[in-house]
Design an enzyme around this catalytic site. Structure first.
Site, PDB file in Angstrom:
ATOM      1  CB  CYS A 124      29.278  76.645  43.975  1.00 24.22           C
ATOM      2  SG  CYS A 124      29.517  78.024  42.853  1.00 24.22           S
ATOM      3  CG  ASP A 193      34.907  75.973  37.677  1.00 21.24           C
ATOM      4  OD1 ASP A 193      34.228  75.745  38.696  1.00 21.24           O
ATOM      5  OD2 ASP A 193      34.674  76.893  36.881  1.00 21.24           O
ATOM      6  CG  ASN A 203      33.407  72.867  41.777  1.00 23.08           C
ATOM      7  OD1 ASN A 203      33.043  73.386  40.714  1.00 23.08           O
ATOM      8  ND2 ASN A 203      32.570  72.634  42.756  1.00 23.08           N
ATOM      9  CE  LYS A 204      32.900  79.578  42.888  1.00 22.43           C
ATOM     10  NZ  LYS A 204      33.807  80.638  42.388  1.00 22.43           N
TER      11      LYS A 204
HETATM   12  C1  RUB Z   1      30.994  77.974  39.518  1.00 19.50           C
HETATM   13  C2  RUB Z   1      31.402  76.626  39.989  1.00 19.50           C
HETATM   14  C3  RUB Z   1      30.601  75.462  39.478  1.00 19.50           C
HETATM   15  C4  RUB Z   1      31.268  74.919  38.216  1.00 19.50           C
HETATM   16  C5  RUB Z   1      30.385  73.925  37.490  1.00 19.50           C
HETATM   17  O1  RUB Z   1      31.950  78.976  39.797  1.00 19.50           O
HETATM   18  O2  RUB Z   1      32.387  76.438  40.673  1.00 19.50           O
HETATM   19  O3  RUB Z   1      30.563  74.435  40.424  1.00 19.50           O
HETATM   20  O4  RUB Z   1      31.563  75.982  37.323  1.00 19.50           O
HETATM   21  O5  RUB Z   1      29.214  74.560  37.078  1.00 19.50           O
HETATM   22  P1  RUB Z   1      31.674  80.495  39.344  1.00 19.50           P
HETATM   23  P2  RUB Z   1      28.363  74.005  35.830  1.00 19.50           P
HETATM   24  O6  RUB Z   1      30.368  80.909  39.915  1.00 19.50           O
HETATM   25  O7  RUB Z   1      32.846  81.246  39.917  1.00 19.50           O
HETATM   26  O8  RUB Z   1      31.690  80.518  37.820  1.00 19.50           O
HETATM   27  O9  RUB Z   1      27.991  72.588  36.193  1.00 19.50           O
HETATM   28  O10 RUB Z   1      27.175  74.928  35.764  1.00 19.50           O
HETATM   29  O11 RUB Z   1      29.221  74.071  34.624  1.00 19.50           O
END
Ligand code: RUB
Length: 306
Positions: A124, A193, A203-204
């Site tokens: 992701c 997440d 997470n994703k």
């Molecule tokens: C994004 C996702 C990321 C986490 C962490 O999902 O799963 O791995 O949010 O990201 P989506 P960060 O695209 O559905 O929001 O480290 O940028 O917080």
């Protein structure tokens, strides 16, 4: 509430996405919104504040960074509206600054785990995971990345663009190539997440497949997660809700209409149990997942009402 609604809509439609970015945007939106409530009596102000908080929190259900950011921003003990606005503005300032600094600290701590010559797989698009990878690269380590496409929204395309622009050699793979490719990988680095009190990572969708393949190939998986990605409500026994998104993201609506016996499921996240995770890199240090409770208790800064 126009600007706040605009931010809420952008989070919902994923124009603003990624757990960290969502949290920072929500905190800023709440700060800006309360500035418009100066003329209200405190009781009405508090009602509007709660309504605005709910609007933001209801946009996406899985990233706990969102309710945590809102809770840390909205709390105040003021007895008049001016002081309440002042407190909330300071909370937002603190949250946004800490979130920004956390990314740098996670990068520095996590980069210690990356060695010269390493091939890193990521999934992701996570700013925290990329902070680790970029910091290792900045340290002069000769690294390369294997980035998954991350269907259906293809956030992997954001990742490969970012890595390309940074000058980091990168290979894009489709999600189903994870297991085949794992033998070329030294370390898996993903974002979060939510992290629950038992150390499980949310997470994703597909993250748990990387974890399974990494364990099979005896590769470590590390998680880059700010302390505000830990979920206090899991202490109360609650599960993290997994967002189900529209079938339109997976298959054209017109094609689906022709297939009356077919339904589509589009869960946006999955759960990776703690035993698949080597370390969680936070801005206050690298912890084994079994220490999730300690992080919730000592660092998150939210009181948990049972
Ligand atoms: C994004 C996702 C990321 C986490 C962490 O999902 O799963 O791995 O949010 O990201 P989506 P960060 O695209 O559905 O929001 O480290 O940028 O917080």
């Amino acid at each position: 509430m126009e600007d706040l609604n605009t931010t809420a809509e952008k989070i919902k439609t994923m124009e603003i996405r990624g757990a960290g970015r969502i949290a920072v945007a929500a905190s800023a939106a709440l700060r800006d919104y309360v500035m418009t409530l100066k003329s209200l009596p405190l009781s009405e102000f508090n009602v509007k504040l709660e309504e605005a908080a709910k609007t933001l929190v209801d946009t996406r259900p899985t990233a706990v960074s969102l309710p945590n950011a809102v809770a840390l921003t909205k709390r105040h003990s003021a007895t008049n509206v001016y002081d309440a606005i002042d407190e909330i503005a300071k909370n937002a300032e603190k949250f946004i600054t800490n979130a920004d600094q956390a990314l740098g600290k996670i990068g520095k701590i996590g980069a210690e785990r990356i060695h010269d010559g390493d091939v890193i797989m990521t999934h992701c698009n996570s700013h925290a995971a990329l902070s680790i990878i970029k910091t290792a690269f900045d340290q002069g380590k000769d690294i390369s990345v294997i980035a998954t496409e991350s269907r259906p929204r293809r956030q992997g395309f954001i990742t490969i663009r970012e890595l390309n622009d940074y000058g980091i050699p990168t290979t894009l793979i489709v999600d189903s190539a994870v297991r085949l490719t794992m033998k070329e990988v030294d370390l898996v680095v993903v974002g979060a997440d939510s992290i629950s009190v038992n150390g499980a990572l949310i997470n994703k969708i597909g993250t748990s497949q990387l974890a399974l393949a990494a364990q099979e190939a005896r590769r470590n998986l590390i998680v880059a997660a700010e302390t505000y990605k830990f979920s206090p409500r899991t202490l109360l026994g609650e599960m993290v809700e997994i967002e189900d998104r529209s079938s339109d993201e997976v298959i054209d609506a017109d094609i689906l209409k022709e297939l009356p016996n077919v339904k589509v499921r589009n869960p946006a996240f999955d759960v990776t149990p703690a035993e698949y995770i080597d370390l969680i890199i936070t801005e206050v240090g690298a912890f084994p997942p079994a220490m999730a409770f300690t992080i919730l208790r000592d660092y998150l800064g939210l009181e948990i009402e049972v």
